[in-house]
Design a protein around this motif. Sequence first.
Motif, PDB file in Angstrom:
ATOM      1  N   THR A   1       0.846  -1.144  -0.013  1.00  0.00           N
ATOM      2  CA  THR A   1       0.048   0.004  -0.001  1.00  0.00           C
ATOM      3  C   THR A   1       0.873   1.284  -0.153  1.00  0.00           C
ATOM      4  N   LEU A   2       1.839   1.198   0.859  1.00  0.00           N
ATOM      5  CA  LEU A   2       2.582   2.461   0.673  1.00  0.00           C
ATOM      6  C   LEU A   2       3.609   2.636  -0.460  1.00  0.00           C
ATOM      7  N   ALA A   3       3.757   1.637  -1.260  1.00  0.00           N
ATOM      8  CA  ALA A   3       4.543   1.680  -2.464  1.00  0.00           C
ATOM      9  C   ALA A   3       3.534   2.282  -3.515  1.00  0.00           C
ATOM     10  N   GLN A   4       2.253   1.958  -3.446  1.00  0.00           N
ATOM     11  CA  GLN A   4       1.195   2.474  -4.260  1.00  0.00           C
ATOM     12  C   GLN A   4       0.914   3.869  -3.797  1.00  0.00           C
ATOM     13  N   MET A   5       0.902   4.261  -2.727  1.00  0.00           N
ATOM     14  CA  MET A   5       0.813   5.723  -2.290  1.00  0.00           C
ATOM     15  C   MET A   5       1.759   6.536  -2.749  1.00  0.00           C
ATOM     16  N   ALA A   6       2.989   6.064  -2.663  1.00  0.00           N
ATOM     17  CA  ALA A   6       4.168   6.871  -3.150  1.00  0.00           C
ATOM     18  C   ALA A   6       3.934   7.320  -4.599  1.00  0.00           C
ATOM     19  N   GLY A   7       3.597   6.183  -5.342  1.00  0.00           N
ATOM     20  CA  GLY A   7       3.310   6.699  -6.746  1.00  0.00           C
ATOM     21  C   GLY A   7       2.035   7.304  -6.729  1.00  0.00           C
ATOM     22  N   GLY A   8       1.061   7.545  -6.221  1.00  0.00           N
ATOM     23  CA  GLY A   8       0.219   8.415  -6.337  1.00  0.00           C
ATOM     24  C   GLY A   8       0.392   9.453  -6.005  1.00  0.00           C
ATOM     25  N   ASP A   9       1.292   9.775  -4.986  1.00  0.00           N
ATOM     26  CA  ASP A   9       1.756  11.307  -4.302  1.00  0.00           C
ATOM     27  C   ASP A   9       2.291  11.853  -5.378  1.00  0.00           C
ATOM     28  N   TRP A  10       3.616  11.038  -6.171  1.00  0.00           N
ATOM     29  CA  TRP A  10       4.255  11.487  -7.192  1.00  0.00           C
ATOM     30  C   TRP A  10       3.435  12.037  -8.479  1.00  0.00           C
ATOM     31  N   GLN A  11       2.248  10.925  -8.798  1.00  0.00           N
ATOM     32  CA  GLN A  11       1.271  11.521  -9.662  1.00  0.00           C
ATOM     33  C   GLN A  11       0.702  12.873  -9.430  1.00  0.00           C
ATOM     34  N   SER A  12       0.394  13.232  -8.134  1.00  0.00           N
ATOM     35  CA  SER A  12      -0.367  14.441  -7.772  1.00  0.00           C
ATOM     36  C   SER A  12       0.948  15.786  -8.008  1.00  0.00           C
ATOM     37  N   GLN A  13       2.147  15.217  -7.572  1.00  0.00           N
ATOM     38  CA  GLN A  13       3.052  16.427  -7.802  1.00  0.00           C
ATOM     39  C   GLN A  13       3.444  16.540  -9.106  1.00  0.00           C
ATOM     40  N   ARG A  14       3.203  15.544  -9.910  1.00  0.00           N
ATOM     41  CA  ARG A  14       3.424  15.869 -11.313  1.00  0.00           C
ATOM     42  C   ARG A  14       2.483  16.643 -12.058  1.00  0.00           C
ATOM     43  N   ALA A  15       1.183  16.399 -11.550  1.00  0.00           N
ATOM     44  CA  ALA A  15       0.053  16.895 -12.200  1.00  0.00           C
ATOM     45  C   ALA A  15      -0.061  18.414 -11.726  1.00  0.00           C
ATOM     46  N   ALA A  16       0.373  18.726 -10.404  1.00  0.00           N
ATOM     47  CA  ALA A  16       0.283  20.306  -9.983  1.00  0.00           C
ATOM     48  C   ALA A  16       1.409  20.884 -10.701  1.00  0.00           C
ATOM     49  N   TYR A  17       2.901  20.255 -11.075  1.00  0.00           N
ATOM     50  CA  TYR A  17       3.843  21.121 -11.632  1.00  0.00           C
ATOM     51  C   TYR A  17       3.407  21.464 -12.992  1.00  0.00           C
ATOM     52  N   ASP A  18       2.681  20.307 -13.729  1.00  0.00           N
ATOM     53  CA  ASP A  18       2.379  20.357 -15.163  1.00  0.00           C
ATOM     54  C   ASP A  18       1.595  21.630 -15.227  1.00  0.00           C
ATOM     55  N   ASP A  19       0.320  21.673 -14.396  1.00  0.00           N
ATOM     56  CA  ASP A  19      -0.564  22.820 -14.242  1.00  0.00           C
ATOM     57  C   ASP A  19       0.125  24.037 -14.200  1.00  0.00           C
ATOM     58  N   TYR A  20       1.392  24.232 -13.398  1.00  0.00           N
ATOM     59  CA  TYR A  20       1.973  25.391 -13.205  1.00  0.00           C
ATOM     60  C   TYR A  20       2.682  25.768 -14.399  1.00  0.00           C
ATOM     61  N   LEU A  21       3.280  24.582 -15.172  1.00  0.00           N
ATOM     62  CA  LEU A  21       4.032  25.068 -16.199  1.00  0.00           C
ATOM     63  C   LEU A  21       2.856  25.605 -17.536  1.00  0.00           C
ATOM     64  N   ARG A  22       1.774  25.001 -17.478  1.00  0.00           N
ATOM     65  CA  ARG A  22       0.689  25.474 -18.719  1.00  0.00           C
ATOM     66  C   ARG A  22       0.310  26.896 -18.191  1.00  0.00           C
ATOM     67  N   ARG A  23      -0.048  27.030 -16.856  1.00  0.00           N
ATOM     68  CA  ARG A  23      -0.611  28.713 -16.375  1.00  0.00           C
ATOM     69  C   ARG A  23       0.457  29.302 -16.567  1.00  0.00           C
ATOM     70  N   LYS A  24       1.935  29.204 -16.299  1.00  0.00           N
ATOM     71  CA  LYS A  24       2.932  30.129 -16.357  1.00  0.00           C
ATOM     72  C   LYS A  24       3.033  30.395 -17.901  1.00  0.00           C
ATOM     73  N   ALA A  25       3.057  29.456 -18.922  1.00  0.00           N
ATOM     74  CA  ALA A  25       3.037  29.848 -20.315  1.00  0.00           C
ATOM     75  C   ALA A  25       1.916  30.621 -20.905  1.00  0.00           C
ATOM     76  N   ASP A  26       0.593  30.431 -20.186  1.00  0.00           N
ATOM     77  CA  ASP A  26      -0.408  31.401 -20.796  1.00  0.00           C
ATOM     78  C   ASP A  26      -0.620  32.492 -19.888  1.00  0.00           C
ATOM     79  N   GLY A  27       0.257  32.849 -18.913  1.00  0.00           N
ATOM     80  CA  GLY A  27       0.082  33.998 -18.017  1.00  0.00           C
ATOM     81  C   GLY A  27      -0.866  34.055 -17.140  1.00  0.00           C
ATOM     82  N   THR A  28      -1.392  33.135 -16.735  1.00  0.00           N
ATOM     83  CA  THR A  28      -2.491  32.987 -15.647  1.00  0.00           C
ATOM     84  C   THR A  28      -1.742  32.623 -14.159  1.00  0.00           C
ATOM     85  N   TRP A  29      -0.573  32.293 -14.284  1.00  0.00           N
ATOM     86  CA  TRP A  29       0.046  31.828 -13.042  1.00  0.00           C
ATOM     87  C   TRP A  29       0.189  33.345 -12.125  1.00  0.00           C
ATOM     88  N   PRO A  30      -0.450  33.362 -11.025  1.00  0.00           N
ATOM     89  CA  PRO A  30      -0.306  34.367  -9.975  1.00  0.00           C
ATOM     90  C   PRO A  30       1.349  34.808  -9.904  1.00  0.00           C
TER      91      PRO A  30
END
Length: 327
Positions: free
Chosen positions: A115-144
């Motif tokens: 379960t911990l191994a699966q959770m570690a993978g899930g946490d990484w997925q959340s971190q990557r999604a958050a960083y990808d969202d930052y890159l998109r919003r930074k590119a289109d100028g919507t990141w504060p």
Amino acid sequence: MSRPADGGGSGPPDLVIDYSLLHRLAGNMKTLRTNVESDLRLSGGMTVPSEAGPVSTGHVGDPYLYGALLAFYRATQGPFSDALDALDQLSNLFGGIADAYFNVDADLKSSGLDTLAQMAGGDWQSQRAAYDDYLRRKADGTWPDDQPPPPKPADKPSGNPAPGTQVTYDDQGRVLTQTTTVTTSDGQSYTKTVTYDYGDGKGSPEYSATVTYAGGETMTLNKHNNADGSYTVTSVSDGKTSTSTVMPGGADGSYTQRDVNPDGAVTNTVVGGNEFGGYTKTVTNPDGSKDIYTGDPNTNSWSQSAHVDPPAPEPADSDPNLQWTGP
């Protein structure tokens, strides 16, 4: 390992097993048996044994005393020879109990590490999604401008999400392989290696696993997804094969399960919601009896609420092929 008293109260446990102590005791008995057998061989060869090695007449000084010692050791050969088998049996008994309880604890710990191994993978997925969202919003100028960016995740999750595990992940953060090792300071060891196959990624993954237990026994497990939405887990241990076929019933945790033992005996389990808002599990045993439980399938916590005996066999005179031949 301890088991709580029935009813889940706060009283003391009614069973406590120190399997590390039993494992040490089994090893000490094996050592004692080896030493006794060695001494018996020496005394059978007209030699008096000691901790420092064989004793000669010169060590004792008095030939009559040496003869008495030799006679004593030879007289003990019979009883001590008989004790060798008893020491073997006790060592095997204590070692078997120690390994059985250790294996149960190791299985539980291994499940937690899975379960911990699966959770570690899930946490990484959340971190990557958050960083990808930052890159998109930074590119289109919507990141504060006054909001700091989230940390950039590593290329993949860590391969050591918890002590005792070695894990490889794919580029989506899913576990590909996992090896879990559980050991004690007294030499007991348990190892499980699992390889996952996600197929088209639409269902739960298939897997193959090998488990090596403390006594050296091995078990293989293979999960296969069926076309009707069910899955079958096949386990092989000591050359004997068992299967469990599970049909999930939905997101609420309900399911049906059919277990076939190596001897062909079948056990059916049905889990579903009841009219009181809880869950009921009905287990139909190979002899036709039923055990009924209430609880929660999501935590696999159940309390038995009823037992139904198997149906009585039909009387011999109820055979429909029998015909009345009287007047």
